[in-house]
Design an enzyme around this catalytic site. Structure first.
Site, PDB file in Angstrom:
ATOM      1  N   ASP A 239       0.827  -1.205   0.000  1.00  0.00           N
ATOM      2  CA  ASP A 239       0.000   0.000   0.000  1.00  0.00           C
ATOM      3  C   ASP A 239       0.865   1.260   0.000  1.00  0.00           C
ATOM      4  O   ASP A 239       1.956   1.260   0.569  1.00  0.00           O
ATOM      5  CB  ASP A 239      -0.892  -0.024   1.257  1.00  0.00           C
ATOM      6  CG  ASP A 239      -2.108   0.877   1.116  1.00  0.00           C
ATOM      7  OD1 ASP A 239      -2.279   1.499   0.049  1.00  0.00           O
ATOM      8  OD2 ASP A 239      -2.873   0.973   2.089  1.00  0.00           O
TER       9      ASP A 239
ATOM     10  N   ASN B   9       1.432   3.419  -2.928  1.00  0.00           N
ATOM     11  CA  ASN B   9       2.014   3.886  -4.209  1.00  0.00           C
ATOM     12  C   ASN B   9       1.532   5.289  -4.558  1.00  0.00           C
ATOM     13  O   ASN B   9       2.296   6.125  -5.026  1.00  0.00           O
ATOM     14  CB  ASN B   9       1.603   2.972  -5.362  1.00  0.00           C
ATOM     15  CG  ASN B   9       2.129   1.569  -5.204  1.00  0.00           C
ATOM     16  OD1 ASN B   9       3.032   1.333  -4.409  1.00  0.00           O
ATOM     17  ND2 ASN B   9       1.563   0.632  -5.959  1.00  0.00           N
TER      18      ASN B   9
ATOM     19  N   ARG C 260      -0.134   9.363 -10.129  1.00  0.00           N
ATOM     20  CA  ARG C 260      -0.236   8.098  -9.376  1.00  0.00           C
ATOM     21  C   ARG C 260       0.381   6.930 -10.146  1.00  0.00           C
ATOM     22  O   ARG C 260       0.933   6.000  -9.556  1.00  0.00           O
ATOM     23  CB  ARG C 260      -1.707   7.792  -9.068  1.00  0.00           C
ATOM     24  CG  ARG C 260      -2.345   8.753  -8.066  1.00  0.00           C
ATOM     25  CD  ARG C 260      -3.820   8.448  -7.882  1.00  0.00           C
ATOM     26  NE  ARG C 260      -4.041   7.103  -7.376  1.00  0.00           N
ATOM     27  CZ  ARG C 260      -3.960   6.757  -6.080  1.00  0.00           C
ATOM     28  NH1 ARG C 260      -3.692   7.669  -5.185  1.00  0.00           N
ATOM     29  NH2 ARG C 260      -4.165   5.513  -5.706  1.00  0.00           N
TER      30      ARG C 260
ATOM     31  N   HIS D 254       2.722   3.647  -9.029  1.00  0.00           N
ATOM     32  CA  HIS D 254       2.487   2.216  -9.275  1.00  0.00           C
ATOM     33  C   HIS D 254       3.697   1.580  -9.965  1.00  0.00           C
ATOM     34  O   HIS D 254       4.072   0.449  -9.679  1.00  0.00           O
ATOM     35  CB  HIS D 254       1.224   2.014 -10.106  1.00  0.00           C
ATOM     36  CG  HIS D 254      -0.029   2.350  -9.341  1.00  0.00           C
ATOM     37  ND1 HIS D 254      -0.277   1.871  -8.079  1.00  0.00           N
ATOM     38  CD2 HIS D 254      -1.103   3.131  -9.653  1.00  0.00           C
ATOM     39  CE1 HIS D 254      -1.436   2.332  -7.640  1.00  0.00           C
ATOM     40  NE2 HIS D 254      -1.965   3.109  -8.578  1.00  0.00           N
TER      41      HIS D 254
ATOM     42  N   SER E 219      -7.412  -5.877  -5.704  1.00  0.00           N
ATOM     43  CA  SER E 219      -8.510  -6.430  -4.908  1.00  0.00           C
ATOM     44  C   SER E 219      -9.842  -6.335  -5.660  1.00  0.00           C
ATOM     45  O   SER E 219      -9.948  -5.604  -6.650  1.00  0.00           O
ATOM     46  CB  SER E 219      -8.625  -5.668  -3.579  1.00  0.00           C
ATOM     47  OG  SER E 219      -9.216  -4.407  -3.805  1.00  0.00           O
TER      48      SER E 219
ATOM     49  N   LEU F 116      10.815 -20.382  -4.811  1.00  0.00           N
ATOM     50  CA  LEU F 116       9.799 -19.489  -4.240  1.00  0.00           C
ATOM     51  C   LEU F 116       8.487 -19.530  -5.037  1.00  0.00           C
ATOM     52  O   LEU F 116       8.493 -19.405  -6.262  1.00  0.00           O
ATOM     53  CB  LEU F 116      10.350 -18.052  -4.250  1.00  0.00           C
ATOM     54  CG  LEU F 116       9.365 -16.961  -3.804  1.00  0.00           C
ATOM     55  CD1 LEU F 116       9.154 -17.005  -2.291  1.00  0.00           C
ATOM     56  CD2 LEU F 116       9.867 -15.573  -4.218  1.00  0.00           C
TER      57      LEU F 116
ATOM     58  N   ARG G 229       1.833  -4.986   6.124  1.00  0.00           N
ATOM     59  CA  ARG G 229       1.122  -3.951   5.383  1.00  0.00           C
ATOM     60  C   ARG G 229       1.922  -2.657   5.465  1.00  0.00           C
ATOM     61  O   ARG G 229       2.280  -2.218   6.557  1.00  0.00           O
ATOM     62  CB  ARG G 229      -0.290  -3.717   5.909  1.00  0.00           C
ATOM     63  CG  ARG G 229      -0.997  -2.643   5.093  1.00  0.00           C
ATOM     64  CD  ARG G 229      -2.473  -2.537   5.369  1.00  0.00           C
ATOM     65  NE  ARG G 229      -3.094  -1.678   4.361  1.00  0.00           N
ATOM     66  CZ  ARG G 229      -4.368  -1.706   4.015  1.00  0.00           C
ATOM     67  NH1 ARG G 229      -5.173  -2.554   4.597  1.00  0.00           N
ATOM     68  NH2 ARG G 229      -4.838  -0.891   3.090  1.00  0.00           N
TER      69      ARG G 229
ATOM     70  N   ARG H 108      -5.038  -2.242   8.907  1.00  0.00           N
ATOM     71  CA  ARG H 108      -6.185  -3.144   8.738  1.00  0.00           C
ATOM     72  C   ARG H 108      -5.882  -4.177   7.659  1.00  0.00           C
ATOM     73  O   ARG H 108      -4.943  -4.020   6.878  1.00  0.00           O
ATOM     74  CB  ARG H 108      -7.458  -2.357   8.413  1.00  0.00           C
ATOM     75  CG  ARG H 108      -7.319  -1.440   7.239  1.00  0.00           C
ATOM     76  CD  ARG H 108      -8.601  -0.705   6.880  1.00  0.00           C
ATOM     77  NE  ARG H 108      -8.285   0.161   5.755  1.00  0.00           N
ATOM     78  CZ  ARG H 108      -7.870   1.412   5.864  1.00  0.00           C
ATOM     79  NH1 ARG H 108      -7.777   1.980   7.038  1.00  0.00           N
ATOM     80  NH2 ARG H 108      -7.551   2.096   4.791  1.00  0.00           N
ATOM     81  N   LEU H 109      -6.753  -5.208   7.612  1.00  0.00           N
ATOM     82  CA  LEU H 109      -6.508  -6.312   6.664  1.00  0.00           C
ATOM     83  C   LEU H 109      -7.181  -6.104   5.317  1.00  0.00           C
ATOM     84  O   LEU H 109      -6.819  -6.754   4.337  1.00  0.00           O
ATOM     85  CB  LEU H 109      -6.994  -7.633   7.265  1.00  0.00           C
ATOM     86  CG  LEU H 109      -5.957  -8.448   8.027  1.00  0.00           C
ATOM     87  CD1 LEU H 109      -6.573  -9.759   8.502  1.00  0.00           C
ATOM     88  CD2 LEU H 109      -4.734  -8.759   7.170  1.00  0.00           C
TER      89      LEU H 109
HETATM   90  C1  FPP Z   1      -1.801   0.422  -3.241  1.00  0.00           C
HETATM   91  O1  FPP Z   1      -1.352   1.723  -3.404  1.00  0.00           O
HETATM   92  C2  FPP Z   1      -1.406  -0.384  -4.334  1.00  0.00           C
HETATM   93  C3  FPP Z   1      -2.246  -0.995  -5.218  1.00  0.00           C
HETATM   94  C4  FPP Z   1      -3.705  -0.917  -5.207  1.00  0.00           C
HETATM   95  C5  FPP Z   1      -1.707  -1.790  -6.263  1.00  0.00           C
HETATM   96  C6  FPP Z   1      -0.526  -2.588  -5.898  1.00  0.00           C
HETATM   97  C7  FPP Z   1       0.043  -3.026  -7.128  1.00  0.00           C
HETATM   98  C8  FPP Z   1       1.344  -2.972  -7.465  1.00  0.00           C
HETATM   99  C9  FPP Z   1       2.455  -2.579  -6.590  1.00  0.00           C
HETATM  100  C10 FPP Z   1       1.689  -3.424  -8.800  1.00  0.00           C
HETATM  101  C11 FPP Z   1       1.349  -4.877  -8.949  1.00  0.00           C
HETATM  102  C12 FPP Z   1       2.226  -5.472  -9.830  1.00  0.00           C
HETATM  103  C13 FPP Z   1       2.734  -6.688  -9.724  1.00  0.00           C
HETATM  104  C14 FPP Z   1       3.719  -7.043 -10.726  1.00  0.00           C
HETATM  105  C15 FPP Z   1       2.380  -7.687  -8.682  1.00  0.00           C
HETATM  106  P1  FPP Z   1      -2.453   2.852  -3.462  1.00  0.00           P
HETATM  107  O2  FPP Z   1      -2.672   3.200  -4.877  1.00  0.00           O
HETATM  108  O3  FPP Z   1      -3.662   2.405  -2.714  1.00  0.00           O
HETATM  109  O4  FPP Z   1      -1.709   4.009  -2.708  1.00  0.00           O
HETATM  110  P2  FPP Z   1      -2.397   5.134  -1.832  1.00  0.00           P
HETATM  111  O5  FPP Z   1      -3.138   4.432  -0.728  1.00  0.00           O
HETATM  112  O6  FPP Z   1      -1.218   5.910  -1.334  1.00  0.00           O
HETATM  113  O7  FPP Z   1      -3.280   5.900  -2.751  1.00  0.00           O
END
Ligand code: FPP
Length: 252
Positions: free
Chosen positions: A32, A34, A45, A49, A77, A143, A200, A206-207
């Site tokens: 979480d 990004n 944003r 990512h 999700s 893995l 996390r 939270r989960l």
């Molecule tokens: C949460 O950050 C992140 C996500 C919803 C996506 C996570 C996905 C990746 C890191 C890429 C997945 C790729 C692979 C190869 C597994 P957020 O956007 O909710 O951040 P914020 O809460 O700060 O807005």
């Protein structure tokens, strides 16, 4: 150069601090932060990512080098569809790009790609790449990289209940036979050990509908670090903290 040496030294001493025989078998991560990482830098944003994907590489590499058995990553999700379509597209494109670029290396490292979640709803290009990655790595013994895609724990439990009900209705199992293990064996994670450690990032405690049934005895580490900044050192520190916890599984 000096900075690089200092960084390496930090990692080396953490590596020495780690008890390599006491590592978690299965680590699960809610990646979480990004968006906030990008926002802090006044960047879109999507850049956050992308930085998040870079970090997925780092964490997979270290998990594989340490000999961890399974790494489950919450990548998308069932609730993430509510994000603006542009952002959903960016995440889907990043997944495809990641697998295209990384599959050879993942295979070379003997990692096995698996998924959890309902893949039927994923765009075809993503589902196709995932199928290819699973097929290419299916005999690998290192893995297990388990990607949660269109995953929600409650939806997973609904699907488990349906599977069990249909087995009961067809007479394959009796109602009396249903126990905790029956449920575990009908979840997406049926062939994996339960997660020993759930991390996390980004300061949310939270989960969020992640591995609710499987997390009964997991250790949790919530860190304020945003996912793109959760580097090798942070990961090693979390593993060391895990090793210092006393796990009693309900006993004294
Ligand atoms: C949460 O950050 C992140 C996500 C919803 C996506 C996570 C996905 C990746 C890191 C890429 C997945 C790729 C692979 C190869 C597994 P957020 O956007 O909710 O951040 P914020 O809460 O700060 O807005």
């Amino acid at each position: 150069m000096r900075i690089f040496k200092k960084k390496a030294a930090g990692i080396n001493s953490l590596m020495q601090e780690l008890d390599h025989k006491n590592l978690p078998e299965h680590v699960a991560i809610i990646m979480d932060g990004n968006g906030r990482w990008a926002q802090k830098r006044k960047l879109p944003r999507s850049v956050g990512h992308r930085a998040g994907v870079e970090n997925v590489r780092t964490v997979i590499r270290l998990s594989s080098d340490l000999g961890i058995k399974a790494l489950t990553l919450f990548a998308f999700s069932t609730e993430n569809w509510k994000r603006p379509q542009d952002e959903v597209n960016v995440l889907m494109d990043l997944l495809v790009e990641y697998i295209k670029k990384e599959l050879n290396e993942l295979n070379r490292k003997n990692t096995r790609i698996k998924t959890l979640g309902d893949l039927n709803k994923m765009p075809k290009k993503v589902a196709d790449e995932i199928d290819r990655a699973k097929e290419t790595t299916k005999n690998n013994t290192g893995l297990i990289v388990n990607m949660a895609l269109n995953y929600g724990s409650r939806q997973e439990m609904v699907s488990a209940v349906k599977k069990i009900a249909s087995k009961a209705m067809s007479g394959e199992i009796s109602i009396d036979e249903i126990d905790e293990n029956t449920i575990l064996k009908n979840l997406y994670t049926a062939d994996l050990p339960e997660p020993d450690l759930i991390i996390r990032t980004s300061g949310e405690n939270r989960l969020s509908n992640f591995l609710l049934y499987q997390a009964a005895y997991s250790e949790f580490i919530f860190t304020k670090t945003l996912w793109p900044d959760f580097n090798e050192k942070e990961y090693l520190k979390a593993l060391i903290e895990f090793e210092q916890r006393q796990r009693r599984f309900g006993a004294i």
